[in-house]
Scaffold this motif. Sequence first.
Motif, PDB file in Angstrom:
ATOM      1  N   UNK A  19      12.965   1.180  -3.429  1.00 58.71           N
ATOM      2  CA  UNK A  19      11.779   2.031  -4.035  1.00 58.71           C
ATOM      3  C   UNK A  19      10.497   1.348  -4.054  1.00 58.71           C
ATOM      4  N   UNK A  20      10.611  -0.140  -4.218  1.00 52.58           N
ATOM      5  CA  UNK A  20       9.206  -0.730  -4.113  1.00 52.58           C
ATOM      6  C   UNK A  20       8.507  -0.765  -2.716  1.00 52.58           C
ATOM      7  N   UNK A  21       9.395  -0.741  -1.796  1.00 55.56           N
ATOM      8  CA  UNK A  21       9.018  -0.813  -0.354  1.00 55.56           C
ATOM      9  C   UNK A  21       8.283   0.668  -0.175  1.00 55.56           C
ATOM     10  N   UNK A  22       8.824   1.640  -0.601  1.00 55.98           N
ATOM     11  CA  UNK A  22       8.064   3.199  -0.543  1.00 55.98           C
ATOM     12  C   UNK A  22       6.791   3.050  -1.372  1.00 55.98           C
ATOM     13  N   UNK A  23       6.610   2.296  -2.533  1.00 58.90           N
ATOM     14  CA  UNK A  23       5.540   2.295  -3.170  1.00 58.90           C
ATOM     15  C   UNK A  23       4.422   1.344  -2.281  1.00 58.90           C
ATOM     16  N   UNK A  24       4.998   0.292  -1.582  1.00 60.68           N
ATOM     17  CA  UNK A  24       4.139  -0.490  -1.165  1.00 60.68           C
ATOM     18  C   UNK A  24       3.474  -0.074   0.171  1.00 60.68           C
ATOM     19  N   UNK A  25       4.334   1.071   0.736  1.00 61.08           N
ATOM     20  CA  UNK A  25       3.787   1.399   2.000  1.00 61.08           C
ATOM     21  C   UNK A  25       2.741   2.411   1.787  1.00 61.08           C
ATOM     22  N   UNK A  26       3.022   3.124   0.623  1.00 57.63           N
ATOM     23  CA  UNK A  26       1.891   4.062   0.106  1.00 57.63           C
ATOM     24  C   UNK A  26       0.645   3.406  -0.009  1.00 57.63           C
TER      25      UNK A  26
END
Length: 908
Positions: free
Chosen positions: A830-837
């Motif tokens: 989930x952190x990956x998704x937020x960071x990509x955003x």
Amino acid sequence: MENGDHGARFPFPFKPYPIQERFMEALYAALEQRKVGIFESPTGTGKSLSLICGALTWLRDFEEKKREEAATLLQHSERDRKGGGGENVCNGVQKSGQEEERGSSGATTEPDWVSEFVQKRAEREMVNKLKDEEMKRKRREERLEMIRHNAQLKYAMKRKSSEVNEVEKLLQLSKQELSSEEKSHEEEEEGLIVADYESDEEVTTKTRNCDDDDNDDDLEEEHITKIYYCSRTHSQLAQFVHEVQKSPYGSTVSLVNLGSRQNMCVNPDVARLGSLQLINDRCMELQKNKHDKQNKADLEPKRRRGVAKATCAFSGYEKLMAMRDEVLVKVRDIEQLLQHGRETHTCPYYSTRMAIPAAEVVVLPYQSLLHAATRKASGIKLKDQIVIIDEAHNLADTLTALHSAEVNGAQLCRAHSQLSQYCDRYRSRLKAKNLMYIKQILFVLEGLVRTLGGKVGLNPVTQSTQSGAELLTINDFLFRAQIDNINLFKVQKYFEKSMISRKLCGFVEKYEGKGVNTHSSSVNKENQRIEGLGRFLQSLQNKPAAPPEQQGAVEDRPSMASPMMLVESFLFALTNSNKDGRVVMDKQACLAQSSLKFLMLNAAVHFAQVVQECRAVIIAGGTMQPVADFKEQLLLSAGVSEERISEFSCGHVIPPENILPIVLCAGPSGQELEFTFQTRDTPRMMEETGRVLSNLCNVVPGGVVCFFPSYEYEKRILGHWESNGVLQRLAAKKKVFQEPKKASQVEQVLSEYSRCIQRCSSTGQGQSGALLFSVVGGKMSEGINFSDDLGRCIVMVGMPYPNIKSPELQEKMAYLDKNMPHVDGRSPGKTLVENLCMKAVNQSIGRAIRHRGDYACIVLCDRRYSRTGTLQKLPEWIRSSTHTHSSFGPAFASIRRFFLEKRQTQQL
């Protein structure tokens, strides 16, 4: 230095800003301490110039220190030799090491005289090596200095006149050595037979022989300590080279600019082919023709069986060596290298590669440095060197893309058909080992096609398959394809040594009418034999087959002659560790459109070699936030210790009052702004967004750039605005522009956008500027400069989260959840998704504020930006000035006041 020396420690073309001085100090310390540094410096702060001056200052100091230490050791050695006895520095080092060994092993079993003999021999070898290095350095510096002061200098160094040696050197540089051990005159004519499968010992012997031939070269082929600078695009590399030219080091540094054959070829007959693959193949063919020509001249006269083969007139060895020296004494970008190559009738591609060993700075694209095979082919050696990776915000994505591979059903069928024809054609001349590996490759291709529900030998366009996507581990896929009994590592080695992919390209090009001697009756007969193959290959491309008499007219079509290289890349990818990758099987309605894609999950395994070999690695960018996952997934996973990682982030050169970042939680009518997938398509949300933009256009001068999270949403919301009149109201205040779909049209749209703003600013009547609609991650969200009036306000509509339903993203999240630590109980996926955003957001809003006197307002239209964790992922220089407004009125008032104050300041 001619450009000035304004820094107390670091030469600089002007007095550096305090943040630039801190940047250079931190960079110098990271290089000195062998660190892996993450450096963040916003655009407009002179990051490139700071990198140049800081790194080159360290390099000069390092070389000077090394020379002083060598001189001290040589003085001690000379004194001891004359004085006969005494312990010198080398002895002290040797004894110290021996004492440590004795301490670790308890007691030595060697007599003292043996230890003394070994010590003295090591000392002599060290002294001789230092003397040799010093002599080479002086010869190199004297040579380059002579060239700098005399452009018309006649080269006095020994030159090899034999053309076979010339071509062997070129082929060695590109690491595509072609076999010269052809077994018959007919094989020489064909030039397509698979080379003997050589052992490592044979290859090593050949390389050693080539190295022995280089001993009489004045510029020794030994890599000095250098800085490898890489960036994402050629325009960014050119900008860096221009900064070097303006720096105090511009007239003294030896810089080499590398590029692909497509960008650096000056042979018009080759460059006009257009396709990178065709240019590479043709270049190698010309070099091999030159090699074959010399081989035939050395043999007894034989009956000619065809016309003379073409060779490249730009690859003369003496001209290449002359241009190599010219490259080292003057800093040039690729355009200047091309111009120089055309003027001197010399190939810049090979000349620049010859200059790598003696260069102090090597400038090259990401791919040439980060991909091991490309790095090896370019002659790049990273051992104890410095690597600077600029614009590195997408480094992990770049590594993932470089080591992923995809091939479709049509390409698999075509490769199988071509290799089958090749095998049938040359079966009687192929050695048993070569034939075995070709059979294995054919077997693998059959298995790959079978996984997609098809069958080789039939037209893939007419073969229907059941649609659907499936994701497998590498091992599961190998079992599914029934190729788990094939040693892909040996197949990979065979591909590399035999160069079967390139030979297959030559085979196909020849028998599809490319480069065929139509006056030879034997060739015409062969063309008739494989006419059916030509028609079948054309059908795989969904193109009508040309009649035989027109086959020669398709010479310049920019398509890959053989898809075997794509197959080769896919098979290489399957040799990764089972946990580090996945295979996506995407089945479409027909076999030709179905595809196999290898997804790289752990990019760190390919970055590990870079950080382990290099003395120091500097990863720099304008917006590196958030860096937590970057460190965990790319550095720590690559074996870099926490102590070796250093971080540096500096603020912007602009004063705080020149930027106004606002998180807008509600619109003018009080509608809460939260662009979730469920709410963003509602008419009420889209109309509220239109009202926000309409109010902003009333008070913002010049240009407003509005970013949407996706092309699909941009199309939907603009269509809604057009139907209810919002778009017309916006157009009355500012002329509306939209990001084009074609990359070739971007420059035209930007020019019209810029001219419109300038025209509105000068007239002061009618429209107040322009409004540009763009997409996050699109053509205008990176690398575009919206400085001054071009970007007085950046509006971010919603949060551009990636497609969570993507199989690739889901597998990446699952991989991170399984293999990465859970910090504070949070899921790494989930952190990956937020960071990509947030990385995408940071890149987009960074298009404004490009210099010290610039100013702009940034409006983040979504209440989710106000969350503490999200705010922390903004760049510090933006985050420190960010204001969150729960209602529209106070936010609008602050924006109006911001631009009113700027207008009043400009009038003073």
